[in-house]
Enzyme design. Structure first.
Site, short mmCIF file in Angstrom:
data_model
loop_
_atom_site.label_atom_id
_atom_site.label_comp_id
_atom_site.label_asym_id
_atom_site.label_seq_id
_atom_site.Cartn_x
_atom_site.Cartn_y
_atom_site.Cartn_z
N ARG A 82 0.84 -1.21 0.00
CA ARG A 82 0.00 0.00 0.00
C ARG A 82 0.87 1.26 0.00
O ARG A 82 0.52 2.26 -0.62
CB ARG A 82 -0.95 -0.02 1.21
N LYS A 184 -2.58 6.48 1.51
CA LYS A 184 -2.35 6.94 2.89
C LYS A 184 -1.38 8.12 2.85
O LYS A 184 -0.19 7.99 3.13
CB LYS A 184 -1.83 5.77 3.73
N1 PLP Z 1 -9.08 4.32 6.80
C1 PLP Z 1 -8.24 5.31 7.14
C2 PLP Z 1 -8.54 6.67 6.67
C3 PLP Z 1 -7.10 5.01 7.92
O1 PLP Z 1 -6.26 5.98 8.28
C4 PLP Z 1 -6.88 3.70 8.34
C5 PLP Z 1 -5.69 3.37 9.13
O2 PLP Z 1 -4.72 2.89 8.64
C6 PLP Z 1 -7.78 2.71 7.96
C7 PLP Z 1 -8.87 3.06 7.19
C8 PLP Z 1 -7.57 1.31 8.37
O3 PLP Z 1 -6.59 0.69 7.61
P1 PLP Z 1 -5.75 -0.53 8.15
O4 PLP Z 1 -6.71 -1.55 8.56
O5 PLP Z 1 -4.93 -0.96 7.00
O6 PLP Z 1 -4.95 -0.01 9.29
C1 COI Z 2 -3.80 3.21 11.66
O1 COI Z 2 -4.80 2.61 12.04
O2 COI Z 2 -2.68 2.69 11.60
C2 COI Z 2 -3.88 4.60 11.26
O3 COI Z 2 -3.00 5.04 10.59
C3 COI Z 2 -4.99 5.43 11.70
C4 COI Z 2 -4.49 6.71 12.25
C5 COI Z 2 -5.59 7.69 12.16
C6 COI Z 2 -3.97 6.55 13.63
#
Ligand code: PLP
Ligand code: COI
Length: 341
Positions: A82, A184
């Site tokens: 990602r 991200k």
């Molecule tokens: N959506 C957003 C905007 C995020 O910042 C995050 C955190 O990483 C997620 C979703 C969840 O993603 P993940 O499960 O890969 O941490």
């Molecule tokens: C995560 O879940 O790793 C994120 O980056 C979310 C963040 C808003 C703390």
């Protein structure tokens, strides 16, 4: 190895400086070999691309102590991938997957004393990030970059642990239809700061963002994807090209289907169907699965039948199975657990 003297069970989601972090610099079209350093400070030009035009991306993943005392990370290959996708969208160089995994190993291994013990409720959060570091004054990509990864022990993202959250439908948009919502990038979070401060001031825990084009469909929150459970036990998650493809959400859909035998559906979710759901949760690395008890749409309250006192039964099963896999209590699908040796 002796653990640091930290009150693990009472940690919130905050920054605690640990002993080591990883740094690699990109210059003249190539990454240097990278190293682990004790220096927690970054010194860059006053005109660095990141400071002028926000050319920065990041990731988030965790290291866990398993029941049998190993230290593991969860699907770090997906974070590496990602981050490569994020880099491409912001015209940054990719940091290769094998280098990313090597950095994870080095940062966790060198900070082993900060990895919270099994059963403490805390984990070691890893924050990989990359930014344009050389001077940029015309609007264009930097030519030099720094990749860093630090670690910090964390507890629950939301205060109150598993107490269901109250969220509001936001009047602010998070991502444009052809924008950067699916990567991200720091810019997605900068624009959410006003919305989250305003939500907190109004007594809400988080914002539910809608699709910017029609404002009729559910997207995600500022830091997590949504999972809903229908009254007949089906797991539903919003499909959109402008939300972050959460690794937790993708993993939970697999767990729901393959471990719990539930029906799963990734589809557009309309604001007006929210009152039909039985449970709602926010899922992400930081959030794990945080239950939502109430959604407020401009004064109209949608109370999830699962209530405001505990997680709904399906959300709880998903939570137990996912964390069981991450902590080594439940056998993981092939390739999900990366042990730090
Ligand atoms: N959506 C957003 C905007 C995020 O910042 C995050 C955190 O990483 C997620 C979703 C969840 O993603 P993940 O499960 O890969 O941490
Ligand atoms: C995560 O879940 O790793 C994120 O980056 C979310 C963040 C808003 C703390």
């Amino acid at each position: 190895m002796e653990k640091k003297n930290i009150d693990w069970s009472n940690l919130g989601f905050g920054y605690i400086q640990t002993d080591y972090r990883y740094v690699s610099n990109f210059k003249d079209g190539a990454w240097d070999e990278g190293c682990v350093t004790t220096d927690a400070n970054v010194v860059i030009s006053e005109c660095a691309g990141v400071l002028q035009y926000a050319q920065t991306i990041f990731e988030g993943l965790k290291a866990y102590t398993t029941e049998d005392g190993r230290i593991v990370t969860f699907r770090p290959d997906l974070n590496a991938q990602r981050m490569i996708d994020s880099a491409k969208r912001l015209e940054m160089p990719a940091f290769p997957e094998d280098r990313f995994i090597d950095a994870v190993d080095k940062v966790v291994r060198s900070n082993a004393a900060f990895v919270p013990p099994y059963g403490s409720g805390a984990t070691l959060y890893l924050r990989p990030y990359m930014f344009g570091s050389n001077p940029v004054i015309g609007v264009k990509p930097a030519t030099e970059y720094q990749f860093r990864m630090f670690a910090t022990p964390v507890g629950p993202y939301f205060k109150g642990g598993v107490k269901p959250l109250t969220i509001r439908v936001s009047d602010f948009d998070r991502a444009a239809p052809n924008g950067t919502g699916h990567i991200k990038a720091g810019l997605n979070y900068a624009m959410s700061l006003h919305a989250i401060v305003d939500a907190h001031n109004q007594g809400f825990d988080e914002n539910m963002y809608l699709d910017a084009k029609t404002r009729t469909k559910v997207e995600e929150t500022g830091g997590a994807n949504f999972l809903f459970v229908t009254k007949d036990g089906k797991v539903v998650t919003p499909k959109s090209s402008s939300i972050l493809p959460s690794i937790t959400r993708r993993s939970l859909l697999y767990v729901a289907e393959k471990y719990l035998g539930l029906e799963v559906e990734e589809r557009e979710v309309y604001l007006e169907e929210l009152s039909d759901f039985a449970e709602c949760g926010l899922c992400g690395t930081a959030a794990v699965i945080s239950p939502v008890g109430k959604i407020v749409d401009h004064g109209k309250e949608i109370c999830l039948p699962a209530g405001m006192t505990q997680m709904g039964p399906v959300t709880q099963k998903l939570y137990d199975t996912l964390t069981g896999i991450q902590m080594g209590r439940i056998e993981a699908p092939e390739g999900w657990i990366h042990e730090i040796k």
